[in-house]
Design a protein around this motif. Structure first.
Motif, mmCIF file in Angstrom:
data_model
loop_
_atom_site.group_PDB
_atom_site.id
_atom_site.type_symbol
_atom_site.label_atom_id
_atom_site.label_comp_id
_atom_site.label_asym_id
_atom_site.label_seq_id
_atom_site.Cartn_x
_atom_site.Cartn_y
_atom_site.Cartn_z
ATOM 1 N N GLU A 1 0.839 -1.204 0.000
ATOM 2 C CA GLU A 1 0.000 0.000 0.000
ATOM 3 C C GLU A 1 0.870 1.249 0.000
ATOM 4 N N TYR A 2 0.431 2.252 -0.747
ATOM 5 C CA TYR A 2 1.118 3.541 -0.827
ATOM 6 C C TYR A 2 0.101 4.657 -0.627
ATOM 7 N N SER A 3 0.578 5.761 -0.076
ATOM 8 C CA SER A 3 -0.258 6.949 0.073
ATOM 9 C C SER A 3 0.595 8.178 -0.205
ATOM 10 N N VAL A 4 0.258 8.910 -1.238
ATOM 11 C CA VAL A 4 0.997 10.113 -1.620
ATOM 12 C C VAL A 4 -0.004 11.232 -1.879
ATOM 13 N N ARG A 5 0.502 12.446 -1.952
ATOM 14 C CA ARG A 5 -0.356 13.594 -2.253
ATOM 15 C C ARG A 5 0.091 14.191 -3.580
ATOM 16 N N ARG A 6 -0.884 14.528 -4.406
ATOM 17 C CA ARG A 6 -0.611 15.085 -5.728
ATOM 18 C C ARG A 6 -1.540 16.270 -5.993
ATOM 19 N N ARG A 7 -1.035 17.222 -6.748
ATOM 20 C CA ARG A 7 -1.850 18.346 -7.192
ATOM 21 C C ARG A 7 -2.195 18.162 -8.665
ATOM 22 N N TYR A 8 -3.007 19.058 -9.196
ATOM 23 C CA TYR A 8 -3.503 18.875 -10.558
ATOM 24 C C TYR A 8 -2.363 18.808 -11.567
ATOM 25 N N GLN A 9 -1.353 19.655 -11.425
ATOM 26 C CA GLN A 9 -0.278 19.677 -12.412
ATOM 27 C C GLN A 9 0.505 18.357 -12.417
ATOM 28 N N ASP A 10 0.452 17.595 -11.314
ATOM 29 C CA ASP A 10 1.082 16.280 -11.290
ATOM 30 C C ASP A 10 0.295 15.297 -12.163
ATOM 31 N N PHE A 11 -1.022 15.395 -12.115
ATOM 32 C CA PHE A 11 -1.848 14.567 -13.003
ATOM 33 C C PHE A 11 -1.586 14.923 -14.459
ATOM 34 N N ASP A 12 -1.416 16.217 -14.709
ATOM 35 C CA ASP A 12 -1.135 16.663 -16.070
ATOM 36 C C ASP A 12 0.215 16.114 -16.540
ATOM 37 N N TRP A 13 1.204 16.104 -15.650
ATOM 38 C CA TRP A 13 2.516 15.527 -15.980
ATOM 39 C C TRP A 13 2.369 14.050 -16.336
ATOM 40 N N LEU A 14 1.584 13.319 -15.556
ATOM 41 C CA LEU A 14 1.384 11.896 -15.817
ATOM 42 C C LEU A 14 0.770 11.682 -17.197
ATOM 43 N N ARG A 15 -0.238 12.444 -17.519
ATOM 44 C CA ARG A 15 -0.889 12.245 -18.812
ATOM 45 C C ARG A 15 0.066 12.538 -19.973
ATOM 46 N N ASN A 16 0.862 13.589 -19.848
ATOM 47 C CA ASN A 16 1.836 13.903 -20.899
ATOM 48 C C ASN A 16 2.846 12.771 -21.060
ATOM 49 N N LYS A 17 3.286 12.200 -19.945
ATOM 50 C CA LYS A 17 4.239 11.101 -20.011
ATOM 51 C C LYS A 17 3.620 9.865 -20.659
ATOM 52 N N LEU A 18 2.365 9.612 -20.363
ATOM 53 C CA LEU A 18 1.692 8.478 -20.986
ATOM 54 C C LEU A 18 1.561 8.676 -22.486
ATOM 55 N N GLU A 19 1.260 9.890 -22.910
ATOM 56 C CA GLU A 19 1.168 10.163 -24.341
ATOM 57 C C GLU A 19 2.513 9.976 -25.033
ATOM 58 N N GLU A 20 3.593 10.369 -24.358
ATOM 59 C CA GLU A 20 4.919 10.219 -24.950
ATOM 60 C C GLU A 20 5.334 8.757 -25.051
ATOM 61 N N SER A 21 5.113 8.003 -23.980
ATOM 62 C CA SER A 21 5.620 6.637 -23.906
ATOM 63 C C SER A 21 4.678 5.605 -24.515
ATOM 64 N N GLN A 22 3.389 5.921 -24.640
ATOM 65 C CA GLN A 22 2.409 4.989 -25.213
ATOM 66 C C GLN A 22 1.653 5.665 -26.342
ATOM 67 N N PRO A 23 2.331 6.011 -27.441
ATOM 68 C CA PRO A 23 1.666 6.776 -28.504
ATOM 69 C C PRO A 23 0.580 6.008 -29.241
ATOM 70 N N THR A 24 0.576 4.677 -29.137
ATOM 71 C CA THR A 24 -0.420 3.889 -29.868
ATOM 72 C C THR A 24 -1.698 3.676 -29.088
ATOM 73 N N HIS A 25 -1.760 4.201 -27.866
ATOM 74 C CA HIS A 25 -2.926 3.940 -27.019
ATOM 75 C C HIS A 25 -3.699 5.230 -26.731
ATOM 76 N N LEU A 26 -4.974 5.047 -26.437
ATOM 77 C CA LEU A 26 -5.860 6.155 -26.077
ATOM 78 C C LEU A 26 -5.681 6.484 -24.600
ATOM 79 N N ILE A 27 -5.238 7.703 -24.327
ATOM 80 C CA ILE A 27 -5.014 8.138 -22.953
ATOM 81 C C ILE A 27 -6.276 8.831 -22.450
ATOM 82 N N PRO A 28 -6.807 8.437 -21.302
ATOM 83 C CA PRO A 28 -8.018 9.086 -20.774
ATOM 84 C C PRO A 28 -7.791 10.584 -20.580
ATOM 85 N N PRO A 29 -8.837 11.388 -20.735
ATOM 86 C CA PRO A 29 -8.689 12.843 -20.576
ATOM 87 C C PRO A 29 -8.744 13.270 -19.116
#
Length: 464
Positions: free
Chosen positions: A153-181
């Motif tokens: 189990e893990y517990s961390v705190r994130r702000r909105y810009q961290d979610f935005d960073w995650l989505r950008n990284k997913l788009e970069e590393s998984q270009p063939t897949h649909l990334i949720p908005p």
């Protein structure tokens, strides 16, 4: 999955989406699968594209002819080239981690949660006031039995810009897949208070759904950036490493396809593009009308709140009518409370789903464009080979690799479209049933409120 030795998948030209297996759906031997030919549930979800789209999918592969000219200007040689629309040889994989490739076959078998091994929740929003800025963070709780996680189990705190960073990284590393908005970042100042409890709760729900979409995906859930997002105490240390370079697919496309115009999308993807345009247009219209209706309901609610007390004030001036007037005032008050509950439900539950799927259609269009770039790269290389070596019996290795990337992109995108269509059916079924139920409850409460004063009025009439 079907048995038998690995073999190239057939072109998607003469097959519909529901008949297209994933590039990793092949098995190395009949003994490995025991001759079971039952397809995976996730490969049977494409029927929602409609009969029109299905008809378009049953087309033959596209072909075009390239002719080279002799020195005197006459035609020297012509060659017919067939561009397959999709299908990936078994053993060909898209850019993804080894864990994601091994788990890609899970698909939706664990949709009931009984066999899931990763659970993520977003809760406990907190406001942080700093010298330079004020922002909200959310607690991300992760529970998993996967070997990639050192702790259960893990517990961390994130702000909105961290979610935005995650989505950008997913788009970069998984270009063939649909990334949720993600939900929209910006709000209109003076109209929506981004620190209000209502707005923060609405955003929390959207962020929670964003992570659950990724968690349920058989490839994205194993992405290394997603793992870092869920477990790292200090995410800024990873952000400071700088923006990652373009993916290998993006680099090759940028190098090869400069100035090259795609001849045409395969008919199946052209049909999907048309569907997304219409889908986004209809949802946009519903969203605008729904917002107007909610605005009018709020204005009506303001009037009701002023309307009820008038009867209560009037009752103080009347003798025999005092009790009926107080009853009417209470009835209007009950109707006001019911309407307030309805507008809150519509604002918090109905509108966010519409907006999420409007953004989803934009994400899908973006992936379609990336797919077109890969196809353009393949077509450009194929044309170059045909012009240089008209009689060469073997296709160069780089062209074959480019074809593999295109077919893998096609297969990954179609699998994600099927998953998206299935999620959409479930989400909108729940949404519309919930909306109908909430409206029924609203009118039932109003009916009960007005019926409650009828006996009082009848008693007054009988007394006379």
């Amino acid at each position: 999955m079907s048995g038998g030795p690995p073999k190239a998948l057939p072109s998607t030209g003469p097959h519909s989406l529901r008949d297209m297996p994933h590039p990793l759906a092949g098995s190395s031997s009949e003994e490995a699968v025991g001759g079971d030919s039952t397809p995976s549930p996730d490969l049977l979800m494409a029927r929602s594209f409609g009969d029109k789209a299905s008809a378009l999918f049953h087309q033959t592969p596209r072909a075009f002819r390239i002719c080279s000219a002799a020195s005197d200007g006459s035609t020297k040689a012509c060659q017919d080239l067939i561009l397959p629309n999709g299908g990936t040889p078994a053993g060909t994989s898209s850019p993804a981690s080894s864990s994601s490739l091994l788990n890609r076959l899970q698909l939706d078998d664990d949709i009931d949660g009984e066999t899931r091994d990763l659970f993520v929740t977003v809760d406990d929003p907190k406001k942080h006031v700093c010298t330079m800025e004020t922002y909200i963070t959310y607690r991300i709780t992760t529970k998993s039995t996967r070997v990639e996680f050192d702790l259960p189990e893990y517990s961390v705190r994130r702000r909105y810009q961290d979610f935005d960073w995650l989505r950008n990284k997913l788009e970069e590393s998984q270009p063939t897949h649909l990334i949720p908005p993600l939900p929209e970042k910006f709000v209109v100042k003076g109209v929506v208070d981004r620190f209000s409890e209502e707005f923060v709760e609405t955003r929390r729900k959207a962020l929670d759904k964003f992570l659950k979409r990724i968690t349920d995906h058989p490839v994205l859930s194993f992405n290394e950036h997603f793992h870092v997002f869920l477990t790292a105490k200090d995410l800024n240390a990873y952000k400071k490493q700088g923006m990652a370079l373009l993916t290998r697919v993006g680099e090759s496309v940028k190098h090869v396809t400069g100035g090259y115009k795609l001849r045409s999308r395969p008919l199946e993807f052209a049909a999907v593009g048309e569907y997304l345009d219409t889908f986004a247009l209809k949802l946009g219209t519903i969203d605008r009308i729904a917002q107007r209706i909610i605005k009018e309901e709020i204005e009506y609610l303001v009037e009701l709140r002023e309307y009820g007390p008038v009867y209560s004030t009037w009752s103080a001036l009347e003798g025999e009518l005092a009790e009926p007037l107080e009853g009417v005032s209470a009835c209007i008050g009950n109707c006001s409370a019911a309407l307030e509950e309805l507008t809150d439900d519509m604002t918090e539950d109905f509108l966010p789903v519409l907006r999420e799927y409007i953004l989803y259609s934009d994400s899908m269009k973006s992936v379609l464009k990336k797919r077109d770039q890969v196809q353009a790269e393949y077509e450009a290389k194929l044309e170059a080979v045909a012009v240089r070596k008209e009689e060469r019996p073997k296709v160069p290795a780089d062209v074959e690799k480019c074809q593999d990337r295109m077919e893998c992109f096609n297969a990954d995108l179609k699998a994600d479209m099927e998953r998206w269509q299935n999620n959409k059916r479930q989400d909108f079924r729940q949404l519309l049933m919930g909306m109908a139920d909430k409206n029924i409850h609203y009118y039932e409460k109003c009916l009960m409120a007005w019926e409650s004063i009828i006996p009082l009025l009848q008693e007054r009439q009988e007394a006379k």
